[in-house]
Write an enzyme that holds these catalytic residues in place. Structure first.
Site, mmCIF file in Angstrom:
data_model
loop_
_atom_site.group_PDB
_atom_site.id
_atom_site.type_symbol
_atom_site.label_atom_id
_atom_site.label_comp_id
_atom_site.label_asym_id
_atom_site.label_seq_id
_atom_site.Cartn_x
_atom_site.Cartn_y
_atom_site.Cartn_z
ATOM 1 N N LEU A 89 0.945 -1.227 0.069
ATOM 2 C CA LEU A 89 0.024 -0.049 0.162
ATOM 3 C C LEU A 89 0.875 1.028 -0.089
ATOM 4 C CD1 LEU A 89 -2.764 -0.842 2.670
ATOM 5 C CD2 LEU A 89 -2.346 -1.543 0.056
ATOM 6 N N ALA A 101 -0.549 4.597 -1.609
ATOM 7 C CA ALA A 101 -1.457 5.392 -2.108
ATOM 8 C C ALA A 101 -1.590 6.689 -1.411
ATOM 9 C CB ALA A 101 -2.822 4.753 -2.251
ATOM 10 N N ARG A 107 2.177 14.720 6.555
ATOM 11 C CA ARG A 107 3.373 15.164 7.499
ATOM 12 C C ARG A 107 4.776 15.370 6.960
ATOM 13 N NH1 ARG A 107 3.054 11.693 12.626
ATOM 14 N NH2 ARG A 107 1.948 10.251 11.178
#
Ligand code: UD1
Ligand code: CA
Length: 467
Positions: A9, A11, A16
């Site tokens: 993952l 995406a 930050r």
């Protein structure tokens, strides 16, 4: 062996980081964060590897264009980790085996840890196995809620947790092994009834428990490998961890680091035994260093090939170039791309080379610029020699054959060839070829005016007396 399908993952936006660049492309110890993850995955012999991209997906794909065997799925908009995994359904449909779910921003995981997770998953026959650890400060992470018998019951996110659940020290790493046969059917059951209105992958645990599917866990003693990059501070801290790992490997392999705290050696670099790295040395990219070399303080070598017994003196920069065995370079030398320094050659202080080869035993010891030049063996390039390789439009070649002597402060106006064994007198501006064995002198003749200075002084003194 069971088929492993890796899904990563990547995406999310990485808010930050405060960056225009996708988070997973930021450099961690000299290599994009995602490349660290992919290097770990490389060791697992997975059947397929799928990257879920969204924010900056074009940039991520472009950066990884050189990698074979990666498939991409786009998640847009980003509706949570469960939704992200769901995007991989079309490419994993009909496949058998297990999904190993990783994050693109969790770069320190070791292959052995992931193999242990897969092993636990296989041995227990679980449908879902989650990797966990205990943290002194679990703030921000999903907490592992266990039932009375100690089995994982569900995972609650920080924002959705009760005060009591927030006291749980065991956290969800977000890394799971998931059996494919039960996965996608249940992934569609995820709802968004939580504080962030997202599809939480973590809710799969409670769903599986309801459906009486086996949920297992593997708890790591140390949380170090599970750290993710969320901020620039994380980036700096994890970079240090990666560097320390690399430095340890180098020392185990027989390399002396005078000050490991300031040794910056990229992961793909190799260094031979009995080589000594001084303080604040940076070895970048695919640099390869031989045995018994000394790289002194403050040098930066990028994609350099350095053979055995080479000395690189302080504060030299070497980029995409080769240094032959026994050669000496520096201090403060600049070896620019596509240069080749021959066996036992010497390149001294304030010497710049660009696309230049220097033959065996040749020397350019002081203050020279050699660009687009081919220099033979046994050549002596005097202090201050300059190849004038650029006419404002094109670059031109300089050829200096074996055993040539170039006197100090000469300019070689390219294209030009200095024949074998020839001499060039100091201070010459050479614009025509010099035949082998010849002496070329190209400078104004010296004029001497006897007593000139003495007379002038005398005149001046006389003038003063007049006043
Ligand atoms: C997640 C877990 C949490 C765990 C933590 C570990 C959920 C709901 N929570 O929280 O239990 O403790 O990871 O770090 O899963 N991503 C996408 N698409 C999305 C959302 C996220 O690709 O729509 C990617 C991100 O780029 C990132 C990873 O998923 O690589 C984790 O996302 P993040 O938002 O950091 O999850 P957390 O809220 O930290
Ligand atoms: Ca995170």
């Amino acid at each position: 062996m069971i088929d492993i399908h890796v899904v990563i993952l990547a995406a999310g936006k990485g808010t930050r980081m405060k960056s225009a660049m996708p988070k997973v492309l930021h450099l961690l110890a000299g290599r994009p964060i995602i490349e660290h993850v992919l290097a770990t995955v490389d060791r697992l012999r997975a059947t397929s590897t799928t990257l879920v991209v969204g924010h900056g997906s074009d940039q991520v794909k472009a950066a990884l264009a050189g990698r074979q065997g990666l498939q991409y799925v786009i998640q847009s908009p980003q509706l949570g980790t469960g939704h992200a995994l769901l995007q991989a359904e079309p490419v994993l449909k009909g496949m058998k085996g297990v999904v190993l779910l990783l994050y693109g921003d969790v770069p320190l995981l070791e292959p052995g840890t992931l193999l242990r997770l897969l092993e636990t998953h296989r041995e227990t026959g679980a449908a879902l196995t989650v990797l966990t650890t205990k943290l002194a400060d679990p703030y921000g992470y999903g907490r592992i809620v266990r039932d009375n018998s100690g089995r994982v019951e569900r995972i609650v996110e920080e924002r959705d947790a009760s005060a009591e659940q927030r006291g749980i020290a065991e956290i969800n790493s977000g890394i799971y092994a998931l059996s494919l046969d039960s996965l996608f059917g249940h992934l569609h059951d995820l709802a968004t009834d939580n504080s962030q209105d997202e599809y939480y992958l973590t809710d799969l645990v409670a769903i599986y428990r309801q459906k009486r599917l086996l949920v297992e866990s593997l708890r790591l003693e140390s949380a170090d490998e599970l750290r993710g990059v969320n901020s620039r501070q994380d980036l700096a801290e994890l970079s240090r961890t990666v560097r320390q790992r690399k430095n340890r490997e180098l020392m185990i392999d027989g390399v002396t680091l005078e000050d490991p705290a300031t040794s910056y050696v990229d992961v793909a670099v190799t260094v031979g035994a009995d080589t000594v790295l001084g303080p604040a040395v940076r070895l970048e990219g695919h640099t390869v260093i031989g045995e018994r070399c000394r790289i002194h303080a403050g040098c930066r070598l990028t994609d350099a090939v350095v053979k055995d017994d080479v000395v690189v003196l302080d504060h030299s920069v070497v980029v995409d170039s080769m240094i032959g065995p026994g050669a000496t370079v520096g201090p403060m030398a600049h070896i620019r791309p596509k240069s080749v320094i021959g066996r036992s050659a010497r390149v001294g202080n304030f010497v710049e080379l660009k696309k230049t080869s220097l033959g065996e035993g040749s020397k350019a010891s002081h203050l020279a610029y050699l660009g687009d030049a081919t220099v033979g063996d046994g050549v002596n390039v005097g202090a201050g020699t300059i190849t004038c390789n650029y006419d404002g439009e094109k670059k031109h070649q300089t050829v200096i054959e074996d055993d040539v002597f170039i006197g100090s402060d000469s300019q070689l106006i390219a294209p030009v060839t200095i024949g074998k064994g020839a001499y060039v007198g100091a201070g010459s501006s050479i614009s025509e070829d010099v035949p082998a064995g010849a002496l070329a002198i190209a400078r104004g003749r010296q004029v001497v005016k006897p007593e000139w200075a003495t007379d002038r002084k005398a005149k001046r003194d006389a003038g003063k007396g007049d006043r």
